[in-house]
Design a protein around this motif. Structure first.
Motif, short mmCIF file in Angstrom:
data_model
loop_
_atom_site.label_atom_id
_atom_site.label_comp_id
_atom_site.label_asym_id
_atom_site.label_seq_id
_atom_site.Cartn_x
_atom_site.Cartn_y
_atom_site.Cartn_z
N GLU A 37 0.83 -1.20 0.00
CA GLU A 37 0.00 0.00 0.00
C GLU A 37 0.86 1.25 0.00
O GLU A 37 0.52 2.27 -0.58
N LYS A 38 2.00 1.19 0.64
CA LYS A 38 2.90 2.34 0.68
C LYS A 38 3.48 2.62 -0.70
O LYS A 38 3.65 3.77 -1.11
N LYS A 65 1.96 1.99 -3.48
CA LYS A 65 0.86 2.50 -4.31
C LYS A 65 0.62 4.00 -4.12
O LYS A 65 0.06 4.64 -5.00
N GLN A 66 1.06 4.53 -2.99
CA GLN A 66 0.88 5.96 -2.73
C GLN A 66 1.72 6.81 -3.69
O GLN A 66 1.32 7.92 -4.05
N ASN A 67 2.89 6.33 -4.08
CA ASN A 67 3.83 7.15 -4.86
C ASN A 67 4.22 6.57 -6.22
O ASN A 67 4.68 7.31 -7.08
N ASP A 94 9.48 4.87 8.27
CA ASP A 94 8.50 4.17 7.45
C ASP A 94 8.72 2.67 7.55
O ASP A 94 9.74 2.16 7.13
#
Length: 490
Positions: free
Chosen positions: A64-65, A67-69, A444
């Motif tokens: 998911e992390k 997919k953010q960037n 993170d």
């Protein structure tokens, strides 16, 4: 890894049984038995590596992390040469949503540069061979089942960078005497920078030689063993390279820095510098204050013999007289003695040898006097032998040619090898940490919800193994947590 194990269980074990069966039918052919087992085991290892890398890439795709960037562009095939063999696996190309940058995020986490083909273990294995034999054999030794060209090996050698910084010891060693021996080897060049660029002298002879220098610091000598007649150096440390022109000062700066970081200088009564009288060696005395320069006995003896070899029966007596004059006499006494020798010397060549010997000894008069007069602390110089073992055995004892950069890098690699350096550590020093992804933060890490989802999928994957691990966090979950900590703000 589960798929690889299951595939091995289904097919690999059968193949192993067939190999064993063939061996039992013909037990004299043990070579085929060993090779058969090796091939099967190597294939299993390569399959495990392939599956693990593809699982890591899948973790990044599902993160998911990430997919953010980053968004997925496509999936490509990557080939890596490892010390085990070639690993072919799939990896994903991503595009940064904010900057448009494209990157294989798995490569970033693995520390693999763009278009890199060799893993660190393969590169280290290549250097282990190259430092002792040749580029061709190094290319063949890079992997159990694959090779690379000697040009690839050369390119890697030429790109090596060596860390010349030394960590200062908290408890520095205290010694009464410290010794520095220095000498050089003459290496044949194929070219300077590019092929065909060697200059020629008036006689149209190519200038195809370059000097590689060796300096080593040590604490003295001792017997190799209780019954051995051979000596060995105590804690030697080697410095090698071409160091042309003004670079020579950098060589002596490195020597001084090593001594300063490892020894209590105040406790050292004398530092002896042994050499053959070369100007670059004498520069070490100017660079390192307090050194006592000593001519090595090999070259002193060599020039005394050159000055007297034509005297036949009286040669030995004259040599003893020269030694005595250097030890107890003055320069004027020595020149007077050489004058007498010249009067009885016939032939231009013989006279030239006497004059060359006179000039050599006079230019190193103080160093020769120290060699013959001081008793305590003075030991023999082993530079000639070390030139042979450290440099010549790899670089000049057999017909071969080098470029300037190749000669310098190999000499430095030889010093690294003789200093006990590990090639894997050297390879790792070459690789700079790749930049973190945009938006990265130190803290993170993967969220607990994401970890649980991953573990749930893991349980589905391993099916029948679930019951054996439901009472604890499985090894698979641990691995997910470990790997997710490397996905910086994706």
């Amino acid at each position: 890894m589960i798929n690889s194990i299951q595939h091995f269980e289904k097919f690999g074990i059968i193949n192993l049984e067939n190999v064993v069966e063939s061996f039992l039918k013909n037990p004299k052919d043990i070579a085929s038995f060993v090779c058969g087992v090796k091939d099967i085991v190597i294939k299993l290892g390569l399959d495990i590596i392939k599956e693990t890398l593809e699982n890591c890439d899948e973790i990044i795709r599902n993160s998911e992390k990430r997919k953010q960037n980053w968004q997925i562009v496509k999936i490509d095939e990557k080939k890596l040469i490892t010390s085990l063999g070639i690993v072919c696996f799939e990896k994903t190309l991503f595009k940064n949503k904010a900057t448009g940058e494209r990157a294989y995020l798995l490569d970033r986490i693995l520390g693999i540069k763009s278009h890199e083909r060799l893993t660190e273990d393969a590169e280290a294995q290549m250097l282990e061979e190259a430092v002792e034999t040749c580029y061709r054999k190094a290319g063949e030794a890079i992997s159990i089942s694959d090779i690379v060209s000697k040009q690839t090996v050369k390119n890697k050698i030429h790109s090596l960078k060596f860390n010349n910084e030394y960590k200062e010891l908290a408890n520095k060693k205290k010694v009464k005497y410290l010794y520095i021996d220095a000498d050089e080897d003459h290496i044949s060049l194929q070219y300077q920078e590019n092929k065909g660029d060697l200059s020629r002298n008036d006689g149209q002879k190519r200038s195809n030689s370059i000097i590689t220098k060796i300096v080593y610091v040590y604490e003295g000598i001792e017997k190799e063993g209780p019954k051995s007649k051979r000596n060995k150096l105590i804690n030697p440390h080697y410095f090698c390279g071409t160091y042309p022109g003004e670079e020579n000062e950098k060589l002596w700066d490195e020597v001084y820095e090593y001594i300063r970081c490892n020894y209590d200088i105040d406790s050292i009564e004398k530092i002896y510098l042994n050499g053959d009288g070369g100007s670059w060696i004498k520069a070490g005395k100017r660079k390192l204050a307090g050194l006592t320069y000593v001519i090595d006995e090999f070259h002193l003896s060599k020039y005394i013999i050159r000055a007297t070899s034509h005297l036949l029966d009286s040669a030995e007596d004259v040599r003893n007289e020269i030694y005595e004059t250097i030890k107890n006499g003055t320069r004027a006494n020595f020149e007077e003695l050489i004058g007498k020798i010249l009067k009885v010397t016939e032939g231009e060549a013989a006279q030239k040898r006497v004059i060359e010997s006179r000039e050599y000894i006079l230019s190193n008069w103080s160093a020769a006097k120290v060699r013959l007069t001081e008793k305590e602390g003075i030991i023999g110089c082993s530079a000639e032998g070390h030139v042979s073992h450290v440099l010549s055995s790899r670089m000049s004892s057999r017909p071969m040619g080098w470029s300037k950069i190749g000669a310098d890098k190999m000499a430095r690699l030889r010093a690294y090898y003789w200093n006990g350096g590990r090639m894997l550590e050297l390879v790792r020093e070459q690789r700079k940490e790749l930049p973190r992804a945009v938006g990265a933060e130190e803290n993170d890490i993967i969220s607990s919800a994401e970890m649980l989802r991953a573990e749930k999928n893991r349980h589905k994957e391993i099916g029948k193994y679930f019951e054996s691990i439901n009472h604890r966090i499985s090894e698979g979950a641990k691995k997910y947590v470990w790997f997710y900590t490397h996905i910086w703000g994706l």
